[in-house]
Design a protein around this motif. Structure first.
Motif, PDB file in Angstrom:
ATOM      1  N   LEU A  60       0.824  -1.207   0.000  1.00  0.00           N
ATOM      2  CA  LEU A  60       0.000   0.000   0.000  1.00  0.00           C
ATOM      3  C   LEU A  60       0.859   1.258   0.000  1.00  0.00           C
ATOM      4  CD1 LEU A  60      -2.811  -1.101   2.483  1.00  0.00           C
ATOM      5  CD2 LEU A  60      -2.794  -1.223  -0.012  1.00  0.00           C
ATOM      6  N   GLY A  61       1.971   1.238   0.724  1.00  0.00           N
ATOM      7  CA  GLY A  61       2.877   2.385   0.709  1.00  0.00           C
ATOM      8  C   GLY A  61       3.485   2.598  -0.668  1.00  0.00           C
ATOM      9  N   PHE A  62       3.862   1.508  -1.337  1.00  0.00           N
ATOM     10  CA  PHE A  62       4.420   1.611  -2.683  1.00  0.00           C
ATOM     11  C   PHE A  62       3.397   2.189  -3.651  1.00  0.00           C
ATOM     12  CE2 PHE A  62       5.134  -0.187  -6.918  1.00  0.00           C
ATOM     13  CZ  PHE A  62       6.388   0.328  -7.182  1.00  0.00           C
ATOM     14  N   LEU A  63       2.149   1.702  -3.582  1.00  0.00           N
ATOM     15  CA  LEU A  63       1.118   2.220  -4.480  1.00  0.00           C
ATOM     16  C   LEU A  63       0.833   3.695  -4.206  1.00  0.00           C
ATOM     17  CD1 LEU A  63      -1.391  -0.768  -4.536  1.00  0.00           C
ATOM     18  CD2 LEU A  63       0.128  -0.004  -6.360  1.00  0.00           C
ATOM     19  N   GLN A  64       0.802   4.056  -2.938  1.00  0.00           N
ATOM     20  CA  GLN A  64       0.575   5.457  -2.584  1.00  0.00           C
ATOM     21  C   GLN A  64       1.723   6.333  -3.092  1.00  0.00           C
ATOM     22  OE1 GLN A  64      -0.110   5.904   1.597  1.00  0.00           O
ATOM     23  NE2 GLN A  64      -1.080   7.888   1.369  1.00  0.00           N
ATOM     24  N   ASP A  65       2.948   5.860  -2.962  1.00  0.00           N
ATOM     25  CA  ASP A  65       4.109   6.594  -3.473  1.00  0.00           C
ATOM     26  C   ASP A  65       4.054   6.729  -4.985  1.00  0.00           C
ATOM     27  OD1 ASP A  65       5.419   7.184  -1.114  1.00  0.00           O
ATOM     28  OD2 ASP A  65       6.487   5.275  -1.084  1.00  0.00           O
ATOM     29  N   ALA A  66       3.674   5.669  -5.662  1.00  0.00           N
ATOM     30  CA  ALA A  66       3.636   5.689  -7.122  1.00  0.00           C
ATOM     31  C   ALA A  66       2.607   6.691  -7.632  1.00  0.00           C
ATOM     32  CB  ALA A  66       3.320   4.297  -7.663  1.00  0.00           C
ATOM     33  N   ILE A  67       1.495   6.811  -6.923  1.00  0.00           N
ATOM     34  CA  ILE A  67       0.440   7.711  -7.382  1.00  0.00           C
ATOM     35  C   ILE A  67       0.782   9.164  -7.094  1.00  0.00           C
ATOM     36  CG2 ILE A  67      -1.980   8.354  -7.023  1.00  0.00           C
ATOM     37  CD1 ILE A  67      -2.522   5.337  -6.592  1.00  0.00           C
ATOM     38  N   VAL A  68       1.347   9.460  -5.921  1.00  0.00           N
ATOM     39  CA  VAL A  68       1.615  10.857  -5.562  1.00  0.00           C
ATOM     40  C   VAL A  68       3.066  11.272  -5.830  1.00  0.00           C
ATOM     41  CG1 VAL A  68      -0.247  10.972  -3.874  1.00  0.00           C
ATOM     42  CG2 VAL A  68       2.037  10.339  -3.124  1.00  0.00           C
ATOM     43  N   ASP A  69       3.859  10.390  -6.407  1.00  0.00           N
ATOM     44  CA  ASP A  69       5.226  10.678  -6.819  1.00  0.00           C
ATOM     45  C   ASP A  69       6.135  11.066  -5.650  1.00  0.00           C
ATOM     46  OD1 ASP A  69       7.188  10.757  -8.751  1.00  0.00           O
ATOM     47  OD2 ASP A  69       6.914  12.887  -9.153  1.00  0.00           O
ATOM     48  N   LEU A  70       6.048  10.314  -4.571  1.00  0.00           N
ATOM     49  CA  LEU A  70       6.966  10.455  -3.432  1.00  0.00           C
ATOM     50  C   LEU A  70       7.666   9.112  -3.240  1.00  0.00           C
ATOM     51  CD1 LEU A  70       4.807  12.367  -0.810  1.00  0.00           C
ATOM     52  CD2 LEU A  70       6.726  13.248  -2.100  1.00  0.00           C
ATOM     53  N   TRP A  71       8.477   8.740  -4.158  1.00  0.00           N
ATOM     54  CA  TRP A  71       9.023   7.398  -4.215  1.00  0.00           C
ATOM     55  C   TRP A  71       9.737   6.991  -2.937  1.00  0.00           C
ATOM     56  CZ3 TRP A  71       7.249   4.204  -7.604  1.00  0.00           C
ATOM     57  CH2 TRP A  71       6.663   4.727  -8.736  1.00  0.00           C
ATOM     58  N   GLY A  72       9.145   6.037  -2.246  1.00  0.00           N
ATOM     59  CA  GLY A  72       9.755   5.415  -1.091  1.00  0.00           C
ATOM     60  C   GLY A  72       9.382   6.003   0.251  1.00  0.00           C
ATOM     61  N   LEU A  73       8.825   7.204   0.304  1.00  0.00           N
ATOM     62  CA  LEU A  73       8.537   7.823   1.596  1.00  0.00           C
ATOM     63  C   LEU A  73       7.383   7.130   2.322  1.00  0.00           C
ATOM     64  CD1 LEU A  73       9.017  11.597   0.839  1.00  0.00           C
ATOM     65  CD2 LEU A  73      10.538  10.033   2.024  1.00  0.00           C
ATOM     66  N   HIS A  74       6.270   6.937   1.627  1.00  0.00           N
ATOM     67  CA  HIS A  74       5.147   6.239   2.258  1.00  0.00           C
ATOM     68  C   HIS A  74       5.511   4.775   2.519  1.00  0.00           C
ATOM     69  CE1 HIS A  74       2.174   9.399   2.116  1.00  0.00           C
ATOM     70  NE2 HIS A  74       2.539   9.671   0.873  1.00  0.00           N
ATOM     71  N   LEU A  75       6.186   4.168   1.575  1.00  0.00           N
ATOM     72  CA  LEU A  75       6.591   2.770   1.737  1.00  0.00           C
ATOM     73  C   LEU A  75       7.429   2.591   2.993  1.00  0.00           C
ATOM     74  CD1 LEU A  75       7.242   0.003  -0.382  1.00  0.00           C
ATOM     75  CD2 LEU A  75       9.411   0.924   0.313  1.00  0.00           C
ATOM     76  N   PHE A  76       8.428   3.412   3.158  1.00  0.00           N
ATOM     77  CA  PHE A  76       9.314   3.270   4.309  1.00  0.00           C
ATOM     78  C   PHE A  76       8.616   3.666   5.608  1.00  0.00           C
ATOM     79  CE2 PHE A  76      12.618   4.717   7.244  1.00  0.00           C
ATOM     80  CZ  PHE A  76      13.362   3.551   7.320  1.00  0.00           C
ATOM     81  N   SER A  77       7.871   4.775   5.591  1.00  0.00           N
ATOM     82  CA  SER A  77       7.257   5.244   6.839  1.00  0.00           C
ATOM     83  C   SER A  77       6.148   4.322   7.318  1.00  0.00           C
ATOM     84  CB  SER A  77       6.723   6.667   6.665  1.00  0.00           C
ATOM     85  OG  SER A  77       5.675   6.717   5.734  1.00  0.00           O
ATOM     86  N   LYS A  78       5.338   3.807   6.422  1.00  0.00           N
ATOM     87  CA  LYS A  78       4.263   2.889   6.834  1.00  0.00           C
ATOM     88  C   LYS A  78       4.847   1.554   7.299  1.00  0.00           C
ATOM     89  CE  LYS A  78       0.671   5.403   5.311  1.00  0.00           C
ATOM     90  NZ  LYS A  78       1.211   6.587   4.753  1.00  0.00           N
ATOM     91  N   THR A  79       5.853   1.057   6.597  1.00  0.00           N
ATOM     92  CA  THR A  79       6.485  -0.194   6.993  1.00  0.00           C
ATOM     93  C   THR A  79       7.196  -0.039   8.334  1.00  0.00           C
ATOM     94  OG1 THR A  79       6.803  -0.700   4.663  1.00  0.00           O
ATOM     95  CG2 THR A  79       8.027  -2.026   6.214  1.00  0.00           C
ATOM     96  N   LEU A  80       7.849   1.092   8.544  1.00  0.00           N
ATOM     97  CA  LEU A  80       8.500   1.365   9.824  1.00  0.00           C
ATOM     98  C   LEU A  80       7.481   1.425  10.956  1.00  0.00           C
ATOM     99  CD1 LEU A  80      11.170   2.166  11.283  1.00  0.00           C
ATOM    100  CD2 LEU A  80      10.516   4.538  10.828  1.00  0.00           C
ATOM    101  N   MET A  81       6.356   2.068  10.722  1.00  0.00           N
ATOM    102  CA  MET A  81       5.301   2.153  11.729  1.00  0.00           C
ATOM    103  C   MET A  81       4.784   0.766  12.108  1.00  0.00           C
ATOM    104  SD  MET A  81       1.623   2.212  12.277  1.00  0.00           S
ATOM    105  CE  MET A  81       1.089   2.138  10.617  1.00  0.00           C
ATOM    106  N   VAL A  82       4.546  -0.069  11.113  1.00  0.00           N
ATOM    107  CA  VAL A  82       4.062  -1.432  11.389  1.00  0.00           C
ATOM    108  C   VAL A  82       5.131  -2.231  12.115  1.00  0.00           C
ATOM    109  CG1 VAL A  82       3.400  -3.612  10.300  1.00  0.00           C
ATOM    110  CG2 VAL A  82       2.388  -1.476   9.515  1.00  0.00           C
TER     111      VAL A  82
END
Length: 158
Positions: A60-82
């Motif tokens: 989900l973080g990767f898809l969110q990053d791909a759509i809003v063009d913030l490559w890796g930020l949502h992926l890393f922050s959501k995975t870190l939170m979990v």
């Protein structure tokens, strides 16, 4: 049965990403926005194993990053939170919570990715220089916690 439930969870996650990126991103209150994907991942931490939740967070973080063009930020922050909060959230999920406890848990969970976003703004030009740090760190967390508390109030009991 388990495959149908997993497929349903994936579709709910994709729906959360779609609503987040197409609708909630444009609905701001004093510059702060709700993170529906984070609320979904906090709920998922109480339902699934750590490995499954980490995979969901990554996807989900990767898809969110791909759509809003913030490559890796949502992926890393959501995975870190979990990764940080899964054990605690899974352990306390056996109890029944009242409204303010749910809001506090979501607020603390939202502070992890928002702190990461704040730290990244120190090292890059993701946000414009006029962006208020308190909006990123505190505003987004409070708005997300309020939305999560509302969803807790209107959810169905099983």
């Amino acid at each position: 049965m388990n495959q149908n439930k997993t497929l349903r969870l994936i579709l709910f996650g994709l729906g959360a990403v779609a609503v987040q990126t197409m609708l909630l991103r444009h609905f701001k209150f004093f510059g702060a926005e709700v993170d529906l994907v984070l609320i979904y991942l906090v709920w998922l931490c109480t339902q699934r194993s750590r490995t499954e939740t980490l995979l969901f967070a990554g996807l989900l973080g990767f898809l969110q990053d791909a759509i809003v063009d913030l490559w890796g930020l949502h992926l890393f922050s959501k995975t870190l939170m979990v990764f940080i909060l899964h054990g605690y959230l899974n352990r306390i999920s056996k109890k029944r919570f009242i409204f303010w406890q749910v809001v506090l848990i979501i607020l603390l969970a939202a502070l992890v990715p928002n702190m990461f976003f704040y730290l990244m703004t120190l090292f890059s030009e993701i946000y414009s220089p006029g962006t208020n740090v308190w909006t990123i760190l505190i505003g987004n967390s409070i708005f997300t916690a309020a939305a999560g508390g509302f969803l807790h109030l209107v959810r169905e009991e099983k």
